[in-house]
Motif scaffolding. Sequence first.
Motif, PDB file in Angstrom:
ATOM      1  N   LYS A 221       0.845  -1.195   0.000  1.00  0.00           N
ATOM      2  CA  LYS A 221       0.000   0.000   0.000  1.00  0.00           C
ATOM      3  C   LYS A 221       0.886   1.253   0.000  1.00  0.00           C
ATOM      4  N   GLY A 222       0.228   2.381  -0.326  1.00  0.00           N
ATOM      5  CA  GLY A 222       0.936   3.655  -0.246  1.00  0.00           C
ATOM      6  C   GLY A 222       1.699   3.967  -1.513  1.00  0.00           C
ATOM      7  N   PRO A 223       2.369   5.112  -1.492  1.00  0.00           N
ATOM      8  CA  PRO A 223       3.062   5.572  -2.701  1.00  0.00           C
ATOM      9  C   PRO A 223       4.281   4.725  -3.038  1.00  0.00           C
ATOM     10  N   ASN A 224       4.739   4.815  -4.280  1.00  0.00           N
ATOM     11  CA  ASN A 224       5.959   4.144  -4.696  1.00  0.00           C
ATOM     12  C   ASN A 224       7.179   4.822  -4.077  1.00  0.00           C
ATOM     13  N   THR A 225       8.168   4.004  -3.763  1.00  0.00           N
ATOM     14  CA  THR A 225       9.415   4.515  -3.182  1.00  0.00           C
ATOM     15  C   THR A 225      10.565   4.050  -4.059  1.00  0.00           C
ATOM     16  N   GLY A 226      11.777   4.342  -3.633  1.00  0.00           N
ATOM     17  CA  GLY A 226      12.946   3.778  -4.311  1.00  0.00           C
ATOM     18  C   GLY A 226      13.056   2.284  -4.071  1.00  0.00           C
ATOM     19  N   GLY A 227      12.378   1.784  -3.046  1.00  0.00           N
ATOM     20  CA  GLY A 227      12.445   0.357  -2.687  1.00  0.00           C
ATOM     21  C   GLY A 227      12.577   0.203  -1.185  1.00  0.00           C
ATOM     22  N   MET A 228      11.684  -0.573  -0.569  1.00  0.00           N
ATOM     23  CA  MET A 228      11.632  -0.709   0.893  1.00  0.00           C
ATOM     24  C   MET A 228      12.233  -2.022   1.389  1.00  0.00           C
ATOM     25  N   GLY A 229      12.747  -2.814   0.474  1.00  0.00           N
ATOM     26  CA  GLY A 229      13.349  -4.083   0.891  1.00  0.00           C
ATOM     27  C   GLY A 229      13.490  -4.993  -0.311  1.00  0.00           C
ATOM     28  N   ALA A 230      14.354  -5.981  -0.174  1.00  0.00           N
ATOM     29  CA  ALA A 230      14.575  -6.899  -1.296  1.00  0.00           C
ATOM     30  C   ALA A 230      14.944  -8.275  -0.776  1.00  0.00           C
ATOM     31  N   ILE A 231      14.603  -9.270  -1.588  1.00  0.00           N
ATOM     32  CA  ILE A 231      15.029 -10.631  -1.293  1.00  0.00           C
ATOM     33  C   ILE A 231      15.740 -11.208  -2.526  1.00  0.00           C
ATOM     34  N   ALA A 232      16.532 -12.231  -2.277  1.00  0.00           N
ATOM     35  CA  ALA A 232      17.197 -12.963  -3.372  1.00  0.00           C
ATOM     36  C   ALA A 232      17.564 -14.348  -2.862  1.00  0.00           C
ATOM     37  N   PRO A 233      17.415 -15.392  -3.659  1.00  0.00           N
ATOM     38  CA  PRO A 233      16.700 -15.413  -4.933  1.00  0.00           C
ATOM     39  C   PRO A 233      15.194 -15.452  -4.707  1.00  0.00           C
ATOM     40  N   VAL A 234      14.420 -15.312  -5.802  1.00  0.00           N
ATOM     41  CA  VAL A 234      12.957 -15.245  -5.697  1.00  0.00           C
ATOM     42  C   VAL A 234      12.373 -16.658  -5.777  1.00  0.00           C
ATOM     43  N   PRO A 235      11.623 -17.074  -4.754  1.00  0.00           N
ATOM     44  CA  PRO A 235      10.997 -18.400  -4.813  1.00  0.00           C
ATOM     45  C   PRO A 235      10.064 -18.461  -6.022  1.00  0.00           C
ATOM     46  N   GLY A 236      10.081 -19.549  -6.719  1.00  0.00           N
ATOM     47  CA  GLY A 236       9.178 -19.668  -7.872  1.00  0.00           C
ATOM     48  C   GLY A 236       9.830 -19.245  -9.175  1.00  0.00           C
ATOM     49  N   PHE A 237      10.923 -18.495  -9.110  1.00  0.00           N
ATOM     50  CA  PHE A 237      11.625 -18.153 -10.348  1.00  0.00           C
ATOM     51  C   PHE A 237      12.592 -19.298 -10.640  1.00  0.00           C
ATOM     52  N   THR A 238      12.057 -20.296 -11.348  1.00  0.00           N
ATOM     53  CA  THR A 238      12.765 -21.558 -11.538  1.00  0.00           C
ATOM     54  C   THR A 238      13.876 -21.423 -12.582  1.00  0.00           C
ATOM     55  N   ASN A 239      14.729 -22.433 -12.634  1.00  0.00           N
ATOM     56  CA  ASN A 239      15.770 -22.487 -13.656  1.00  0.00           C
ATOM     57  C   ASN A 239      15.184 -22.478 -15.049  1.00  0.00           C
ATOM     58  N   GLU A 240      14.012 -23.098 -15.166  1.00  0.00           N
ATOM     59  CA  GLU A 240      13.348 -23.143 -16.468  1.00  0.00           C
ATOM     60  C   GLU A 240      12.932 -21.741 -16.910  1.00  0.00           C
ATOM     61  N   LEU A 241      12.346 -20.984 -15.964  1.00  0.00           N
ATOM     62  CA  LEU A 241      11.967 -19.607 -16.281  1.00  0.00           C
ATOM     63  C   LEU A 241      13.204 -18.785 -16.618  1.00  0.00           C
ATOM     64  N   LEU A 242      14.267 -19.014 -15.857  1.00  0.00           N
ATOM     65  CA  LEU A 242      15.508 -18.285 -16.117  1.00  0.00           C
ATOM     66  C   LEU A 242      16.002 -18.567 -17.530  1.00  0.00           C
ATOM     67  N   LYS A 243      16.004 -19.849 -17.895  1.00  0.00           N
ATOM     68  CA  LYS A 243      16.481 -20.237 -19.232  1.00  0.00           C
ATOM     69  C   LYS A 243      15.653 -19.566 -20.315  1.00  0.00           C
ATOM     70  N   GLN A 244      14.333 -19.555 -20.077  1.00  0.00           N
ATOM     71  CA  GLN A 244      13.432 -18.917 -21.027  1.00  0.00           C
ATOM     72  C   GLN A 244      13.785 -17.422 -21.180  1.00  0.00           C
ATOM     73  N   CYS A 245      14.037 -16.772 -20.051  1.00  0.00           N
ATOM     74  CA  CYS A 245      14.381 -15.343 -20.088  1.00  0.00           C
ATOM     75  C   CYS A 245      15.713 -15.115 -20.782  1.00  0.00           C
ATOM     76  N   VAL A 246      16.682 -15.977 -20.521  1.00  0.00           N
ATOM     77  CA  VAL A 246      17.995 -15.835 -21.164  1.00  0.00           C
ATOM     78  C   VAL A 246      17.817 -15.894 -22.681  1.00  0.00           C
ATOM     79  N   GLY A 247      17.003 -16.864 -23.139  1.00  0.00           N
ATOM     80  CA  GLY A 247      16.836 -17.064 -24.580  1.00  0.00           C
ATOM     81  C   GLY A 247      15.983 -16.013 -25.261  1.00  0.00           C
ATOM     82  N   THR A 248      14.913 -15.567 -24.594  1.00  0.00           N
ATOM     83  CA  THR A 248      13.976 -14.661 -25.281  1.00  0.00           C
ATOM     84  C   THR A 248      14.229 -13.189 -24.952  1.00  0.00           C
TER      85      THR A 248
END
Length: 418
Positions: A221-248
């Motif tokens: 909620k609320g206005p956009n900021t520069g960013g209030m926090g971050a995580i890494a890596p993202v659960p659910g962003f699988t190797n398969e999705l990564l490969k797809q992104c690398v290729g396309t």
Amino acid sequence: MKILVVGSGGREHAICWKLAQSPKVTELYCAPGNGGIAQVATCVDVKATDVEGMVRWAKDNAMDFVVVAPDDPLALGMVDALEAAGIPAFGPRKNAAIVEASKAFSKELMKKYHIPTAKYQTFTELNAALRYIEEQGAPIVVKADGLALGKGVTVAATEDEAKLAAAEAMGGRKFGDAGATLVIEECMTGPEVTVLAFTDGEFLVCMPSSQDHKRAYTGNKGPNTGGMGAIAPVPGFTNELLKQCVGTIFLPTIAAMKAEGRPFQGVLYFGLMLTPDGPKVVEYNARFGDPECQAVLSLLDSDLLDIMLACRNGTLCNVDIRWKDEAACCLVLASGGYPLEYKKGYPISGLEEAGRTATVFHAGTRLENGQYLTNGGRVLGVTATAPTLDDAIEAAYAAGSHISFRDMHFRTDIGHAF
Ligand code: AMP
Ligand code: GLY
């Protein structure tokens, strides 16, 4: 080697912290830096956007390598100016930094090279923009073309909201000349993921995926900021999705920039949306994200200087880049009122205790008579790593709980918001 890092936020603290671990770095400087950065680098009083001043200082002080971290100096051509003065620099040249500096440019690039992104049109005339909004209907996204501190984007739920955003940006010049051209695009849906990649213009190495939390308050909620926090890596962003992104997306983007005579060297930020039709580009940035950088660099197990030099020298394929098999969470502690009006100068307590179990990157602090004071909207980024994401999140919050300053505000759902 004598190294200068340009910038003054949490991202630059993380870069300095990592570079300071390199045995090759004999002297480390940061311009302008901040109170926390002064723990690992000598702060230099030159503004990050002062291209001439930066080149002069780097030359006078015989820097061997300069890392330009923020978007503004990159867009102003600081890397070009440093290189012209004989000082090797990390970051894209001005003609490549345009992937962030102009959304109209990056949309056209994606269209020309068939890189998946939202359908769009570009406008330099308000009436045509308003007509297009009427034709397309809502929801629809209105974007100022140029750099607008992350505030130039309106995801409009209604036609009226979209028209108002277009009128304010273009007619009212709410974001100055950044709004002289508008990109109006289709509204996409799906989770957002960031992939940062090191590249030397030909070869590309992806960092672990990450996720920013842009809204100011818990529950997105609320206005956009520069960013209030971050995580890494993202659960659910699988190797398969990564490969797809690398290729396309990733490799086609690097190849496209090269084909356009604008080879991109540095860190390329892919802001992605995992739509029902597959991953699509939301935006490119020409640099590390902040606070994604703090989370991601905490996982890097190799020498950052080696990687940066290889990006500059076109030898990235020879570098062995390793990542910890762990997860990271960066919790931002912000000033009350941020991203709107906030006060500065409040004493910060608990830093030492928090630092025992997490790395506390300073985003907006200054040191006065041995006391750290708040000095910006985003003040600190408490960053923890652990074998699992849940443990990293818990550790970041546990460490953060030791810290306090007047009107301190943070989100309670970093890592659990999407
Ligand atoms: P940007 O500055 O381009 O990253 O946009 C800021 C935020 O607006 C993004 O992180 C998204 O959450 C949202 N956004 C931008 N473009 C779109 C789009 N085409 N569809 C839906 N949301 C968008
Ligand atoms: N965290 C988003 C950005 O740096 O643009």
